[in-house]
Design a protein around this motif. Structure first.
Motif, PDB file in Angstrom:
ATOM      1  N   TRP A   4      -2.549   4.466   4.078  1.00 34.93           N
ATOM      2  CA  TRP A   4      -1.329   5.128   3.614  1.00 34.93           C
ATOM      3  C   TRP A   4      -1.414   6.633   3.803  1.00 34.93           C
ATOM      4  O   TRP A   4      -0.383   7.309   3.911  1.00 34.93           O
ATOM      5  CB  TRP A   4      -1.066   4.781   2.154  1.00 34.93           C
ATOM      6  CG  TRP A   4      -2.131   5.244   1.198  1.00 34.93           C
ATOM      7  CD1 TRP A   4      -3.222   4.544   0.797  1.00 34.93           C
ATOM      8  CD2 TRP A   4      -2.189   6.506   0.528  1.00 34.93           C
ATOM      9  NE1 TRP A   4      -3.976   5.285  -0.079  1.00 34.93           N
ATOM     10  CE2 TRP A   4      -3.359   6.498  -0.264  1.00 34.93           C
ATOM     11  CE3 TRP A   4      -1.371   7.635   0.518  1.00 34.93           C
ATOM     12  CZ2 TRP A   4      -3.729   7.579  -1.046  1.00 34.93           C
ATOM     13  CZ3 TRP A   4      -1.740   8.710  -0.274  1.00 34.93           C
ATOM     14  CH2 TRP A   4      -2.909   8.684  -1.039  1.00 34.93           C
ATOM     15  N   ILE A   9       3.899   7.400   2.102  1.00 31.29           N
ATOM     16  CA  ILE A   9       4.409   6.604   0.984  1.00 31.29           C
ATOM     17  C   ILE A   9       5.918   6.477   1.131  1.00 31.29           C
ATOM     18  O   ILE A   9       6.616   7.470   1.324  1.00 31.29           O
ATOM     19  CB  ILE A   9       4.082   7.275  -0.363  1.00 31.29           C
ATOM     20  CG1 ILE A   9       2.569   7.394  -0.556  1.00 31.29           C
ATOM     21  CG2 ILE A   9       4.723   6.517  -1.516  1.00 31.29           C
ATOM     22  CD1 ILE A   9       1.868   6.093  -0.778  1.00 31.29           C
ATOM     23  N   ASP A  10       6.426   5.256   1.015  1.00 34.13           N
ATOM     24  CA  ASP A  10       7.872   5.043   1.076  1.00 34.13           C
ATOM     25  C   ASP A  10       8.529   5.571  -0.191  1.00 34.13           C
ATOM     26  O   ASP A  10       8.013   5.371  -1.298  1.00 34.13           O
ATOM     27  CB  ASP A  10       8.177   3.556   1.234  1.00 34.13           C
ATOM     28  CG  ASP A  10       7.642   3.000   2.539  1.00 34.13           C
ATOM     29  OD1 ASP A  10       8.369   3.025   3.543  1.00 34.13           O
ATOM     30  OD2 ASP A  10       6.484   2.543   2.549  1.00 34.13           O
ATOM     31  N   THR A  58       2.903  -2.374  -2.618  1.00 35.86           N
ATOM     32  CA  THR A  58       3.651  -2.689  -1.404  1.00 35.86           C
ATOM     33  C   THR A  58       3.606  -1.555  -0.397  1.00 35.86           C
ATOM     34  O   THR A  58       3.392  -1.778   0.795  1.00 35.86           O
ATOM     35  CB  THR A  58       5.111  -3.029  -1.758  1.00 35.86           C
ATOM     36  OG1 THR A  58       5.124  -4.203  -2.563  1.00 35.86           O
ATOM     37  CG2 THR A  58       5.937  -3.282  -0.506  1.00 35.86           C
ATOM     38  N   THR A  59       3.780  -0.314  -0.863  1.00 33.30           N
ATOM     39  CA  THR A  59       3.833   0.808   0.078  1.00 33.30           C
ATOM     40  C   THR A  59       2.455   1.222   0.580  1.00 33.30           C
ATOM     41  O   THR A  59       2.326   1.752   1.676  1.00 33.30           O
ATOM     42  CB  THR A  59       4.554   2.015  -0.558  1.00 33.30           C
ATOM     43  OG1 THR A  59       4.825   2.987   0.462  1.00 33.30           O
ATOM     44  CG2 THR A  59       3.720   2.680  -1.648  1.00 33.30           C
ATOM     45  N   LYS A  63       2.839  -3.848   2.683  1.00 36.42           N
ATOM     46  CA  LYS A  63       3.688  -3.868   3.880  1.00 36.42           C
ATOM     47  C   LYS A  63       2.863  -3.933   5.161  1.00 36.42           C
ATOM     48  O   LYS A  63       3.288  -4.519   6.157  1.00 36.42           O
ATOM     49  CB  LYS A  63       4.630  -2.665   3.908  1.00 36.42           C
ATOM     50  CG  LYS A  63       3.967  -1.333   4.180  1.00 36.42           C
ATOM     51  CD  LYS A  63       5.011  -0.235   4.327  1.00 36.42           C
ATOM     52  CE  LYS A  63       4.374   1.084   4.718  1.00 36.42           C
ATOM     53  NZ  LYS A  63       5.376   2.155   4.895  1.00 36.42           N
ATOM     54  N   GLN A 117      10.334   8.726   3.386  1.00 33.72           N
ATOM     55  CA  GLN A 117       8.891   8.557   3.535  1.00 33.72           C
ATOM     56  C   GLN A 117       8.247   9.926   3.414  1.00 33.72           C
ATOM     57  O   GLN A 117       8.760  10.920   3.954  1.00 33.72           O
ATOM     58  CB  GLN A 117       8.561   7.933   4.896  1.00 33.72           C
ATOM     59  CG  GLN A 117       7.120   7.474   5.042  1.00 33.72           C
ATOM     60  CD  GLN A 117       6.940   6.657   6.293  1.00 33.72           C
ATOM     61  OE1 GLN A 117       7.235   7.120   7.388  1.00 33.72           O
ATOM     62  NE2 GLN A 117       6.454   5.443   6.148  1.00 33.72           N
ATOM     63  N   TRP A 225       9.019  -4.593  -4.132  1.00 33.52           N
ATOM     64  CA  TRP A 225       9.217  -3.182  -4.462  1.00 33.52           C
ATOM     65  C   TRP A 225       9.595  -3.086  -5.948  1.00 33.52           C
ATOM     66  O   TRP A 225      10.723  -2.777  -6.279  1.00 33.52           O
ATOM     67  CB  TRP A 225      10.276  -2.558  -3.574  1.00 33.52           C
ATOM     68  CG  TRP A 225       9.907  -2.602  -2.132  1.00 33.52           C
ATOM     69  CD1 TRP A 225      10.230  -3.570  -1.239  1.00 33.52           C
ATOM     70  CD2 TRP A 225       9.104  -1.655  -1.422  1.00 33.52           C
ATOM     71  NE1 TRP A 225       9.690  -3.285  -0.005  1.00 33.52           N
ATOM     72  CE2 TRP A 225       9.003  -2.116  -0.087  1.00 33.52           C
ATOM     73  CE3 TRP A 225       8.471  -0.448  -1.773  1.00 33.52           C
ATOM     74  CZ2 TRP A 225       8.283  -1.421   0.886  1.00 33.52           C
ATOM     75  CZ3 TRP A 225       7.765   0.235  -0.802  1.00 33.52           C
ATOM     76  CH2 TRP A 225       7.672  -0.245   0.507  1.00 33.52           C
TER      77      TRP A 225
END
Length: 240
Positions: A4, A9-10, A58-59, A63, A117, A225
């Motif tokens: 990441w 990070i989303d 998830t982020t 994912k 992002q 999410w």
């Protein structure tokens, strides 16, 4: 390639807000009133904290697992022309480019919004591409998904991951998908990974555009999410 720190990070503000909300609920329900703690507020704080933890999972990790599970199933050929819409810092783009030889190409298109992002910028993505040794197979383009600067029938595979829901308005999302179908070669595949509540909408748009929808399903806990009510899903179609 699932770092990441490399790919960001989303929606970086979201996990911060989850953490802040959990702390405020806990303070209100327990610290400010220690003689009579508000049990429901403490429970709510725990729930919000868990939701934030699922978002971060998830982020940060989930994912990437979804991407790694998807790519072998796509049957990407070494000479394919690939387009990744809303490519961000290149998490999916670079994985796809790694399947290609020098005669193939993966094009990443984005408007580079940092609210979508963290530290999202073309220069950052190019740095990631260079670090992974993929400069001969990747091209970055600044552009809008609703008006693609490409010719008809240009790409063998088009992907978009966690980007379509950032387009506001059903007509604009419809236009983006119509554009993707336009630049996709006959027999080529369009792969959508997204969150939000637009899966049925995407299927309807693709069917109307004479796409053969081959898959449409949820992707499980690695795409939660915050929880199953905000899950990730896959919609994959082939242009006929």
């Amino acid at each position: 390639m699932s770092n990441w720190k490399t790919f960001g990070i989303d929606a970086p503000l979201v996990p911060t807000l989850y953490l802040l909300a959990a702390v405020l609920l806990f303070v209100q329900g327990y610290v400010l009133r220690p003689a009579a703690p508000i049990v429901l507020e403490v429970i709510a704080a725990v729930i919000v904290f868990v939701e934030g933890g699922l978002f971060l999972h998830t982020t940060v990790r989930g994912k990437y697992r979804l991407f790694d599970q998807l790519i072998p199933r796509l049957g990407v050929k070494a000479t394919d022309q690939i387009l990744d819409l809303g490519c961000g810092r290149g998490a999916l783009l670079t994985r796809l480019a790694g399947q290609l030889e020098k005669s193939g190409q993966a094009v990443g298109l984005d408007l580079w919004h940092s609210r979508d992002q963290s530290h999202n910028a073309a220069a950052v993505t190019q740095r990631n591409v260079t670090a992974l040794g993929l400069t001969d197979r990747v091209k970055l383009v600044t552009g809008d998904m609703v008006a693609l600067p490409f010719s008809d029938d240009q790409f063998d595979v088009i992907t978009t991951s966690f980007a379509l829901h950032n387009i506001h308005g059903i007509q604009q999302r419809q236009r983006a998908l119509q554009e993707a179908v336009r630049v996709l070669k006959p027999g080529g595949q369009l792969v959508i990974i997204d969150t939000g509540h637009h899966a049925a909408e995407y299927r309807q748009i693709l069917n109307a555009a004479h796409m053969d929808v081959r898959e449409a399903h949820s992707l499980g806990i690695n795409g939660w999410w915050s929880g199953p009510w905000m899950n990730s899903y896959l919609v994959r179609g082939v242009k006929v």
